[in-house]
Motif scaffolding. Structure first.
Motif, PDB file in Angstrom:
ATOM      1  N   ALA A 211     -13.809  -8.243   9.200  1.00 39.21           N
ATOM      2  CA  ALA A 211     -13.252  -8.407  10.540  1.00 39.21           C
ATOM      3  C   ALA A 211     -13.895  -7.434  11.523  1.00 39.21           C
ATOM      4  N   LYS A 212     -14.098  -6.192  11.079  1.00 37.11           N
ATOM      5  CA  LYS A 212     -14.729  -5.199  11.951  1.00 37.11           C
ATOM      6  C   LYS A 212     -16.134  -5.634  12.349  1.00 37.11           C
ATOM      7  N   ALA A 213     -16.844  -6.266  11.418  1.00 38.25           N
ATOM      8  CA  ALA A 213     -18.200  -6.734  11.699  1.00 38.25           C
ATOM      9  C   ALA A 213     -18.232  -7.822  12.768  1.00 38.25           C
ATOM     10  N   LYS A 214     -17.092  -8.470  13.008  1.00 32.00           N
ATOM     11  CA  LYS A 214     -17.004  -9.491  14.060  1.00 32.00           C
ATOM     12  C   LYS A 214     -16.769  -8.877  15.443  1.00 32.00           C
ATOM     13  N   SER A 215     -16.579  -7.556  15.509  1.00 33.31           N
ATOM     14  CA  SER A 215     -16.393  -6.820  16.771  1.00 33.31           C
ATOM     15  C   SER A 215     -15.220  -7.317  17.605  1.00 33.31           C
ATOM     16  N   PRO A 216     -14.030  -7.464  17.004  1.00 35.80           N
ATOM     17  CA  PRO A 216     -12.861  -7.814  17.808  1.00 35.80           C
ATOM     18  C   PRO A 216     -12.359  -6.600  18.589  1.00 35.80           C
ATOM     19  N   LEU A 217     -11.367  -6.819  19.430  1.00 33.52           N
ATOM     20  CA  LEU A 217     -10.792  -5.723  20.208  1.00 33.52           C
ATOM     21  C   LEU A 217     -10.212  -4.643  19.306  1.00 33.52           C
ATOM     22  N   LYS A 218      -9.495  -5.066  18.248  1.00 31.42           N
ATOM     23  CA  LYS A 218      -8.857  -4.095  17.358  1.00 31.42           C
ATOM     24  C   LYS A 218      -8.615  -4.725  15.998  1.00 31.42           C
ATOM     25  N   VAL A 219      -8.828  -3.930  14.950  1.00 29.38           N
ATOM     26  CA  VAL A 219      -8.505  -4.329  13.585  1.00 29.38           C
ATOM     27  C   VAL A 219      -7.387  -3.407  13.090  1.00 29.38           C
ATOM     28  N   VAL A 220      -6.277  -4.010  12.665  1.00 30.61           N
ATOM     29  CA  VAL A 220      -5.112  -3.260  12.195  1.00 30.61           C
ATOM     30  C   VAL A 220      -4.872  -3.596  10.725  1.00 30.61           C
ATOM     31  N   ALA A 221      -4.767  -2.588   9.892  1.00 29.71           N
ATOM     32  CA  ALA A 221      -4.546  -2.786   8.459  1.00 29.71           C
ATOM     33  C   ALA A 221      -3.111  -2.423   8.089  1.00 29.71           C
ATOM     34  N   LEU A 222      -2.509  -3.235   7.222  1.00 24.31           N
ATOM     35  CA  LEU A 222      -1.142  -3.009   6.753  1.00 24.31           C
ATOM     36  C   LEU A 222      -1.126  -2.786   5.245  1.00 24.31           C
ATOM     37  N   ASP A 223      -0.351  -1.829   4.801  1.00 21.60           N
ATOM     38  CA  ASP A 223      -0.161  -1.594   3.375  1.00 21.60           C
ATOM     39  C   ASP A 223       1.018  -0.644   3.213  1.00 21.60           C
ATOM     40  N   MET A 224       1.420  -0.423   1.957  1.00 21.32           N
ATOM     41  CA  MET A 224       2.489   0.521   1.670  1.00 21.32           C
ATOM     42  C   MET A 224       1.966   1.836   1.099  1.00 21.32           C
ATOM     43  N   SER A 225       0.655   1.933   0.923  1.00 21.14           N
ATOM     44  CA  SER A 225       0.031   3.133   0.363  1.00 21.14           C
ATOM     45  C   SER A 225      -0.767   3.857   1.437  1.00 21.14           C
ATOM     46  N   ASP A 226      -0.419   5.121   1.679  1.00 24.50           N
ATOM     47  CA  ASP A 226      -1.162   5.897   2.667  1.00 24.50           C
ATOM     48  C   ASP A 226      -2.612   6.097   2.234  1.00 24.50           C
ATOM     49  N   ASN A 227      -2.842   6.256   0.936  1.00 21.02           N
ATOM     50  CA  ASN A 227      -4.211   6.438   0.442  1.00 21.02           C
ATOM     51  C   ASN A 227      -5.061   5.200   0.726  1.00 21.02           C
ATOM     52  N   LYS A 228      -4.490   4.012   0.484  1.00 21.49           N
ATOM     53  CA  LYS A 228      -5.240   2.789   0.748  1.00 21.49           C
ATOM     54  C   LYS A 228      -5.432   2.552   2.246  1.00 21.49           C
ATOM     55  N   LEU A 229      -4.473   2.967   3.040  1.00 19.92           N
ATOM     56  CA  LEU A 229      -4.621   2.853   4.485  1.00 19.92           C
ATOM     57  C   LEU A 229      -5.734   3.778   4.989  1.00 19.92           C
ATOM     58  N   ALA A 230      -5.835   4.953   4.395  1.00 23.64           N
ATOM     59  CA  ALA A 230      -6.927   5.858   4.752  1.00 23.64           C
ATOM     60  C   ALA A 230      -8.276   5.244   4.379  1.00 23.64           C
ATOM     61  N   LEU A 231      -8.315   4.572   3.243  1.00 16.80           N
ATOM     62  CA  LEU A 231      -9.536   3.893   2.824  1.00 16.80           C
ATOM     63  C   LEU A 231      -9.859   2.736   3.770  1.00 16.80           C
ATOM     64  N   ILE A 241      -0.838   0.685   9.600  1.00 17.81           N
ATOM     65  CA  ILE A 241       0.628   0.710   9.618  1.00 17.81           C
ATOM     66  C   ILE A 241       1.121   0.692   8.178  1.00 17.81           C
ATOM     67  N   ASN A 242       1.958   1.642   7.819  1.00 19.40           N
ATOM     68  CA  ASN A 242       2.600   1.658   6.509  1.00 19.40           C
ATOM     69  C   ASN A 242       3.868   0.820   6.601  1.00 19.40           C
ATOM     70  N   VAL A 243       3.827  -0.379   6.062  1.00 19.82           N
ATOM     71  CA  VAL A 243       4.953  -1.309   6.211  1.00 19.82           C
ATOM     72  C   VAL A 243       6.165  -0.885   5.390  1.00 19.82           C
ATOM     73  N   GLY A 244       5.998   0.120   4.529  1.00 23.20           N
ATOM     74  CA  GLY A 244       7.136   0.626   3.766  1.00 23.20           C
ATOM     75  C   GLY A 244       8.069   1.472   4.591  1.00 23.20           C
ATOM     76  N   ARG A 245       7.556   2.037   5.694  1.00 22.81           N
ATOM     77  CA  ARG A 245       8.416   2.895   6.510  1.00 22.81           C
ATOM     78  C   ARG A 245       8.283   2.633   8.009  1.00 22.81           C
TER      79      ARG A 245
END
Length: 374
Positions: A211-231, A241-245
């Motif tokens: 998605a980032k390679a398509k150069s949209p305005l913004k890419v937002v990632a959702l997960d419950m793991s802060d480590n995976k969100l950092a990745l 966004i951590n959907v767990g909290r």
């Protein structure tokens, strides 16, 4: 003069036997000693270097009804088949017919698409090979997969060369990455889109990068793991966004003047992520479903129709995205050492399956290195 498989292997300087995992049924996978396969005319023999373990492997291992066949769907997790569809390895035997057809040479490192299309059905004839009617697949149906030391690549397979400079587990990631990129392609992303990716596992991280390679305005990632969100941020996410909290629906509306996201791509396989996506999309938004679910999903379909008139699209496999996926891997732009977190030797295949099942751990991509050192 006829020869035996053992004689053919010996003549080629190969061992007579190899180790391979065999599926005998749900939760009944065994490591067995088998003859090294002999490629026929137009076929190639691969020495497997790495095979990834994904959620579909795990669901088949546990024997979910939709994977083992019911009244409505044919079984595609076939007994007496070696699993493993995300793989890379070196071609060590092939005749001229095979090398010419696939455009590779003996000694090349190759990765193959999961589907082995028939070339004759309505879909194949129309160029829609990834939806092939018989739908034979490495590791699932009619073709042995790569949880083995050697693998036969049939003529009708779709093989792609990939750099020998990549670690084997990174090369095998071409399959899931191509799937991620196809899901992104299905979304028809434009420059002014806010794109939300649900899930930061191997597939979701590839979606973020695509998605980032398509150069949209913004890419937002959702997960419950802060480590995976950092990745996910390292893969190109502009926000996480951590959907767990956190309330993802409200936060996305806050980012978009109350309208909602333009595109939502679902890559978790969790039923709750479906309703989440429908609710955080704007009117006339696009929903792309990639995941394979282990159970039925129930949602309010009036959101799709009467409320928002959404464009809902599916995504299956990675057609036409393999060159782009391989280029992305070879470019080094992805944090592959952090994505490919865990490697096992073949005899420890059960530990690899169990680790994929452990959703509480820090692992991201689990791989098996047949004949190698983990």
């Amino acid at each position: 003069m006829s020869t035996t498989p053992a004689a053919d292997a010996a003549a080629a300087g190969l061992p007579e036997t190899m180790q391979a995992v065999i599926c005998h049924g749900p939760e009944n996978y065994m490591l067995e000693e088998l003859p090294v396969p002999v490629p026929g005319p137009g076929q190639m023999l691969m020495k497997v270097e790495a095979v990834g373990v994904c959620a579909s492997d795990l669901k088949c291992y546990h024997g979910a009804a939709k994977f083992w066949g019911d009244a409505n769907r044919p079984a595609w997790a076939q007994k007496e088949i070696t699993p493993g569809h995300e793989f890379a390895g070196t071609i060590i035997q092939a005749d001229e017919e095979a090398t010419s057809h696939h455009g590779v040479a003996v000694g090349d490192r190759v990765t193959c698409e999961q589907i082995v299309p028939c070339g004759r059905c309505r879909y194949c004839v129309r160029g829609e090979y990834w939806m092939c009617g018989p739908h034979d697949m490495f590791g699932f149906r009619n073709f042995h997969g790569a949880m083995a030391e050697y693998l036969v690549v049939p003529k009708q397979a779709r093989a792609h060369r990939i750099s020998k400079e990549l670690p084997p587990q990174h090369a095998a990631f071409a399959e899931p990455l191509s799937c991620s990129l196809h899901a992104v392609e299905r979304a028809n992303i434009t420059f002014d889109d806010v794109v939300v990716i649900a899930g930061c596992g191997p597939i979701g991280l590839g979606m973020v990068a695509g998605a980032k390679a398509k150069s949209p305005l913004k890419v937002v990632a959702l997960d419950m793991s802060d480590n995976k969100l950092a990745l996910a941020r390292k893969c190109g996410a502009d926000a996480t966004i951590n959907v767990g909290r956190e309330d993802a629906v409200q936060l996305i509306k806050d980012m978009t003047d109350g309208y909602g996201a333009d595109v939502y791509i679902e890559g978790t396989g969790h039923p709750s992520a479906v309703g989440q996506g429908l609710n955080l999309l704007r009117k006339l938004g696009t929903y792309v479903e990639y995941s394979v679910f282990g159970s039925d999903v129930t949602v309010d379909w009036s959101i799709i129709s009467d409320d928002k008139e959404l464009d809902v699209r599916g995504a299956h496999l990675g057609p036409h995205c393999w060159p782009a996926a391989i280029k992305m891997l070879e470019s080094g732009i992805l944090p592959m050492d952090e994505i490919c977190t865990d490697q096992f030797v073949l005899k420890d295949f059960q530990a690899a399956l169990d680790l994929v099942a452990d959703t509480t751990g820090a692992s991201v991509k689990v791989s098996i290195l047949p004949g190698g050192e983990a």
